[in-house]
Each structure stands twice: as C-alpha cells, then as structure tokens.
Write an enzyme that holds these catalytic residues in place. Structure first.
Site, PDB file in Angstrom:
ATOM      1  N   GLY A 125      29.758  28.724  47.328  1.00 45.16           N
ATOM      2  CA  GLY A 125      30.374  27.731  46.436  1.00 45.16           C
ATOM      3  C   GLY A 125      31.602  28.310  45.743  1.00 45.16           C
ATOM      4  N   VAL A 182      24.417  26.013  52.117  1.00 50.49           N
ATOM      5  CA  VAL A 182      23.606  27.224  51.978  1.00 50.49           C
ATOM      6  C   VAL A 182      22.116  26.944  51.754  1.00 50.49           C
ATOM      7  CG1 VAL A 182      25.452  28.801  51.277  1.00 50.49           C
ATOM      8  CG2 VAL A 182      24.273  27.438  49.531  1.00 50.49           C
ATOM      9  N   ASN A 232      26.391  31.692  43.989  1.00 50.65           N
ATOM     10  CA  ASN A 232      26.959  30.833  42.944  1.00 50.65           C
ATOM     11  C   ASN A 232      26.768  29.350  43.222  1.00 50.65           C
ATOM     12  OD1 ASN A 232      29.163  30.100  40.802  1.00 50.65           O
ATOM     13  ND2 ASN A 232      29.896  29.209  42.729  1.00 50.65           N
ATOM     14  N   SER A 241      21.680  30.109  34.669  1.00 46.78           N
ATOM     15  CA  SER A 241      22.149  29.173  33.630  1.00 46.78           C
ATOM     16  C   SER A 241      21.309  29.401  32.385  1.00 46.78           C
ATOM     17  CB  SER A 241      21.941  27.741  34.128  1.00 46.78           C
ATOM     18  OG  SER A 241      22.059  26.833  33.047  1.00 46.78           O
ATOM     19  N   TYR A 286      16.317  21.266  37.287  1.00 48.62           N
ATOM     20  CA  TYR A 286      17.376  22.292  37.180  1.00 48.62           C
ATOM     21  C   TYR A 286      16.831  23.504  36.432  1.00 48.62           C
ATOM     22  CZ  TYR A 286      22.138  24.109  36.241  1.00 48.62           C
ATOM     23  OH  TYR A 286      23.278  24.884  36.162  1.00 48.62           O
ATOM     24  N   ALA A 301      13.802  24.509  36.380  1.00 47.58           N
ATOM     25  CA  ALA A 301      12.885  25.207  37.292  1.00 47.58           C
ATOM     26  C   ALA A 301      13.654  26.004  38.332  1.00 47.58           C
ATOM     27  CB  ALA A 301      11.964  24.198  37.972  1.00 47.58           C
TER      28      ALA A 301
HETATM   29  P1  NAD Z   1      31.055  23.193  40.455  1.00 43.67           P
HETATM   30  O1  NAD Z   1      30.360  21.917  40.728  1.00 43.67           O
HETATM   31  O2  NAD Z   1      32.498  23.182  40.066  1.00 43.67           O
HETATM   32  O3  NAD Z   1      30.921  24.189  41.701  1.00 43.67           O
HETATM   33  C1  NAD Z   1      29.759  24.263  42.447  1.00 43.67           C
HETATM   34  C2  NAD Z   1      30.095  24.889  43.781  1.00 43.67           C
HETATM   35  O4  NAD Z   1      28.903  24.922  44.580  1.00 43.67           O
HETATM   36  C3  NAD Z   1      31.118  24.068  44.550  1.00 43.67           C
HETATM   37  O5  NAD Z   1      32.040  24.936  45.176  1.00 43.67           O
HETATM   38  C4  NAD Z   1      30.262  23.350  45.597  1.00 43.67           C
HETATM   39  O6  NAD Z   1      30.970  23.048  46.792  1.00 43.67           O
HETATM   40  C5  NAD Z   1      29.197  24.387  45.853  1.00 43.67           C
HETATM   41  N1  NAD Z   1      28.004  23.844  46.476  1.00 43.67           N
HETATM   42  C6  NAD Z   1      27.171  22.877  45.985  1.00 43.67           C
HETATM   43  N2  NAD Z   1      26.187  22.644  46.869  1.00 43.67           N
HETATM   44  C7  NAD Z   1      26.389  23.490  47.911  1.00 43.67           C
HETATM   45  C8  NAD Z   1      25.713  23.732  49.130  1.00 43.67           C
HETATM   46  N3  NAD Z   1      24.599  23.047  49.453  1.00 43.67           N
HETATM   47  N4  NAD Z   1      26.196  24.662  49.977  1.00 43.67           N
HETATM   48  C9  NAD Z   1      27.318  25.357  49.669  1.00 43.67           C
HETATM   49  N5  NAD Z   1      28.008  25.172  48.525  1.00 43.67           N
HETATM   50  C10 NAD Z   1      27.542  24.240  47.668  1.00 43.67           C
HETATM   51  O7  NAD Z   1      30.185  23.902  39.356  1.00 43.67           O
HETATM   52  P2  NAD Z   1      30.325  25.259  38.514  1.00 43.67           P
HETATM   53  O8  NAD Z   1      30.207  24.870  37.109  1.00 43.67           O
HETATM   54  O9  NAD Z   1      31.455  26.087  38.965  1.00 43.67           O
HETATM   55  O10 NAD Z   1      28.926  25.929  38.940  1.00 43.67           O
HETATM   56  C11 NAD Z   1      28.785  27.144  39.633  1.00 43.67           C
HETATM   57  C12 NAD Z   1      27.400  27.695  39.359  1.00 43.67           C
HETATM   58  O11 NAD Z   1      27.288  27.966  37.959  1.00 43.67           O
HETATM   59  C13 NAD Z   1      26.260  26.747  39.710  1.00 43.67           C
HETATM   60  O12 NAD Z   1      25.187  27.468  40.277  1.00 43.67           O
HETATM   61  C14 NAD Z   1      25.843  26.191  38.350  1.00 43.67           C
HETATM   62  O13 NAD Z   1      24.485  25.784  38.340  1.00 43.67           O
HETATM   63  C15 NAD Z   1      26.097  27.385  37.475  1.00 43.67           C
HETATM   64  N6  NAD Z   1      26.261  27.068  36.053  1.00 43.67           N
HETATM   65  C16 NAD Z   1      27.320  26.331  35.593  1.00 43.67           C
HETATM   66  C17 NAD Z   1      27.428  26.069  34.233  1.00 43.67           C
HETATM   67  C18 NAD Z   1      28.562  25.310  33.645  1.00 43.67           C
HETATM   68  O14 NAD Z   1      28.533  25.080  32.423  1.00 43.67           O
HETATM   69  N7  NAD Z   1      29.574  24.903  34.401  1.00 43.67           N
HETATM   70  C19 NAD Z   1      26.454  26.537  33.351  1.00 43.67           C
HETATM   71  C20 NAD Z   1      25.391  27.267  33.855  1.00 43.67           C
HETATM   72  C21 NAD Z   1      25.319  27.537  35.201  1.00 43.67           C
END
Ligand code: NAD
Length: 246
Positions: A16, A68, A94, A146, A159, A161
């Site tokens: 991602g 993935v 990620n 997270s 989420y 979990a």
């Molecule tokens: P985002 O939605 O901008 O990016 C998510 C990425 O994951 C994207 O590139 C998407 O294409 C990819 N993705 C989703 N499903 C996929 C799959 N099945 N196969 C391959 N790629 C896939 O979100 P973000 O905020 O950049 O999140 C990144 C990570 O950080 C995530 O795991 C999210 O749970 C975690 N997170 C984000 C926050 C926040 O506040 N933004 C907080 C806690 C955790």
C-alpha cells in the site's frame, strides 16, 4: 555514532505504498539509500508517481499491483520484486482498509475483508520474505498498526480486532526471529492526515491534544527509527499527538 540509517544496497517492499503513510515511508526508505518496491491495489497512477520520486533521487523503484490479502498475489508480488530489484531485506506491512461500521451495520463480509486485508496480509507477506532474511541473517519488518489496537477509535470493532491481531503477530514473530538478526516491530499512529482520515472517521483535529492531525512523514520517521535499530524488537511505538499514552 551514525545518526542516519544507511540502507544503501538494501531492497524494501512497502505494501500500500502508493499514497498516504505508505508513500511517505517509501520516500524515507529511498532517501536512506534503499531501492524500493511500491505495492498498490488499484491506484496505478499514484504508485507510478511514488516510483518517479524514488528514481528522482537516484534509487531504483518498482510499482507492483497486488491484493495482499490473497496468497497467490503475494507470492507473485514477492517474485516480481526479487526479479526486478533483488531479494527483500525490509518489509513494511502498511496496506490497510478502514470500513466505518457500527455494531448493527457490520456484516460478516466486512469483518472477513478487514481481517484479510489488515491482518492475514501481514502473515502472507512476512512468510514470503522470511526465507531470504533468515538466510542472510538480517531483516527488518515493520507493521503499521493503529491506536485502535488498544483504544476504541472511530472505525469499528472489526478494525480494532485486525490491528490488535497485528500487534500480537508482531510479538509472535519477533520472539521467534530474535536470534536470526530479524527485528519485527509495529507503529501505531492515530489520526494521520491521509485519504483514510479525510474519507470519514468523524475526526477533527480538535480531538487531538496537540491540536492537529499527524503527518505521514512523522509516521515514516518512526519507521526509520525501527529499521535502523537492531536491539529493538517486538515493540509497538505509538504516536497520537497526546491522545493516548500506552
Ligand atoms: P490510505 O487509504 O491512504 O492508504 C492505504 C493504502 O493501502 C493504499 O495505498 C491502498 O491502495 C492500500 N491497500 C488497501 N487495500 C489493499 C490491498 N488489499 N492490497 C494492497 N494494497 C491495499 O490510508 P493511510 O492512512 O495511508 O493508511 C496506511 C496504514 O496506516 C493502514 O494500515 C491504516 O490502517 C494505518 N493507519 C492509518 C491511520 C490514519 O490516521 N490515517 C491511523 C492508524 C493507522
């Protein structure tokens, strides 16, 4: 004492990695010298843009589409990266989804999809990269968890979990790989300004004691600290602008 992580000659895979937190991690790894594979699910233009930024600073980059959560797609992803850049030394799990659901509208399909994308993918990707890391007695795995792993958060119990499971898996792998030169850690951000937060989560910066959302670059800084540290393993490092202390 070296202050900057030198990853010259290393190959990293960021799942991602096309946008948001993943894209910032891709850039930080490249700036430290690594050649970087950028996995994405469907946003090819974003992944190509992230790859172009890596190449602009003189590193190799490869954008690879793969879901993935699927074992066969992960096997193909890892083969493609090995053929294009070399065996993977650094894995950043990620990729994730945040389907906002309450108790009453959470379906079995939502639950299964969340666990498959956020948790099973970590198992699949880790298993696929471990043979090379074990062979060379060096590897770094960083899982993007997270604050929702330990707190309630605004997405839903599915989420919670998935991310709590990820942190358990982080400790499980770390304990079993510590003698093999491989560290496995997690980073637990809360409310980072990305598409995921902009798309919902009913979040405003006023919830955050610091008074603003975090940035993807601030998450990437923590990832780099973990990649650079051989003594730290099995840990989850939280960053939340003062929302939670764990
Ligand atoms: P985002 O939605 O901008 O990016 C998510 C990425 O994951 C994207 O590139 C998407 O294409 C990819 N993705 C989703 N499903 C996929 C799959 N099945 N196969 C391959 N790629 C896939 O979100 P973000 O905020 O950049 O999140 C990144 C990570 O950080 C995530 O795991 C999210 O749970 C975690 N997170 C984000 C926050 C926040 O506040 N933004 C907080 C806690 C955790």
């Amino acid at each position: 004492m070296p202050q900057i992580v030198d990853l010259t000659g290393r190959v990293a895979l960021v799942t991602g990695g096309s946008r948001g937190i993943g894209a910032a991690i891709v850039q930080a790894l490249a700036e430290a010298g690594a050649n970087v594979a950028i996995n994405y699910r469907s946003a090819a233009a974003d992944a190509d843009a992230a790859a172009a930024k890596v190449r602009a600073i003189g590193r190799k980059a490869l954008a690879v589409a793969a879901d993935v959560s699927e074992a066969s797609a992960v096997a193909k992803l890892v083969r493609t990266v090995q053929d294009g850049l070399g065996p993977i030394d650094i894995l950043v799990n990620n990729a994730g989804i945040a389907l906002i659901r309450g108790i009453d509208d959470l379906t079995e399909a939502d639950f299964d999809r969340t666990i498959a994308v956020n948790l099973k993918s970590v198992f699949l990707c880790t298993q696929a990269v471990l043979p090379h890391m074990r062979e060379q007695h060096w590897g770094r795995i960083v899982n993007i968890s997270s604050g929702a792993a330990r707190g309630a958060g605004g997405v839903g119990l599915h989420y919670n979990a998935s991310k709590a499971g990820m942190e358990g898996m982080t400790r499980g792998y770390a304990a079993r790989l510590v003698k093999e030169g491989i560290t496995v850690n997690a980073v637990a951000p809360s409310l980072i300004e990305t598409d995921m937060v902009r798309a919902g989560v009913a979040a405003t910066p006023s919830r955050i004691p610091l008074g603003r959302f975090g940035t993807p670059e601030e998450v990437a800084m923590v990832v780099m600290m973990l990649v650079g540290n051989a003594y730290m393993t099995g840990q989850t490092v939280a960053l939340s602008g003062g929302m939670a202390f764990s």
